[in-house]
Scaffold this active site. Structure first.
Site, PDB file in Angstrom:
ATOM      1  CD  GLN A   1      45.281  43.007  37.498  1.00  0.00           C
ATOM      2  OE1 GLN A   1      46.357  43.324  37.031  1.00  0.00           O
ATOM      3  NE2 GLN A   1      45.059  41.818  38.001  1.00  0.00           N
ATOM      4  CG  PHE A   2      38.114  45.699  38.483  1.00  0.00           C
ATOM      5  CD1 PHE A   2      37.365  44.916  39.348  1.00  0.00           C
ATOM      6  CD2 PHE A   2      38.170  45.345  37.140  1.00  0.00           C
ATOM      7  CE1 PHE A   2      36.693  43.790  38.883  1.00  0.00           C
ATOM      8  CE2 PHE A   2      37.504  44.232  36.673  1.00  0.00           C
ATOM      9  CZ  PHE A   2      36.760  43.445  37.548  1.00  0.00           C
ATOM     10  CB  THR A   3      41.109  41.837  39.905  1.00  0.00           C
ATOM     11  OG1 THR A   3      42.351  41.961  39.221  1.00  0.00           O
ATOM     12  CG2 THR A   3      39.974  41.598  38.921  1.00  0.00           C
TER      13      THR A   3
END
Length: 152
Positions: free
Chosen positions: A78-80
């Site tokens: 999850q890059f966010t």
């Protein structure tokens, strides 16, 4: 690396109406990877995850790890988690690792966790449009950052 760890009764990841990973009791780990993350970050965070004592013992105290509880892990990239929101209303993800750098680290993390746990870690699809279903147990949610290892 930054991880949001949720103790769950169940969790699953679905991509294009296909379940890619599913667990019963265990940990749902949302993993964000930065450009400067290394194999050392993988080892440190993986050790912390499998040994984190957040499962109840026979006295109802958080004294058991996911390993002790014979639980499972669902690992989701999850890059966010590295969103920067200081300016404006649209988050910037400039601190997140580029996919060509993040994907091998995600894969290595899954393999190392599987080795430590003694069973296969369930996964999402890196870069996929994932739908996560979970039942948070407690709720227990913990945030960890490998940058914190330098402060101890």
């Amino acid at each position: 690396m930054r991880a949001v760890i949720q103790r769950v009764t169940r969790a699953s990841c679905t991509v294009d109406q296909t379940v890619t990973g599913k667990i019963e009791q265990g940990l749902l780990v949302l993993l964000g990877i930065e450009e400067d993350d290394t194999a050392e970050d993988i080892r440190w965070l993986s050790q912390k995850l499998v040994n984190l004592r957040i499962f109840s013992d026979e006295n109802g105290l958080m004294n058991k790890s996911v390993q002790d509880a014979k639980g499972n892990i669902l690992l989701i990239s999850q890059f966010t988690l590295f969103a920067q929101t200081k300016k404006g209303n649209r988050p910037s993800f400039i601190r997140a690792a580029k996919p060509e750098n993040a994907k091998p680290l995600y894969t290595d993390m899954a393999q190392y966790l599987s080795t430590l746990l003694g069973k296969e870690v369930q996964l999402g699809i890196f870069g996929g449009d994932m739908k996560i279903d979970l039942l948070n147990d407690g709720p227990v949610t913990i945030i960890m950052n490998t940058k914190d290892k330098e402060n101890h």
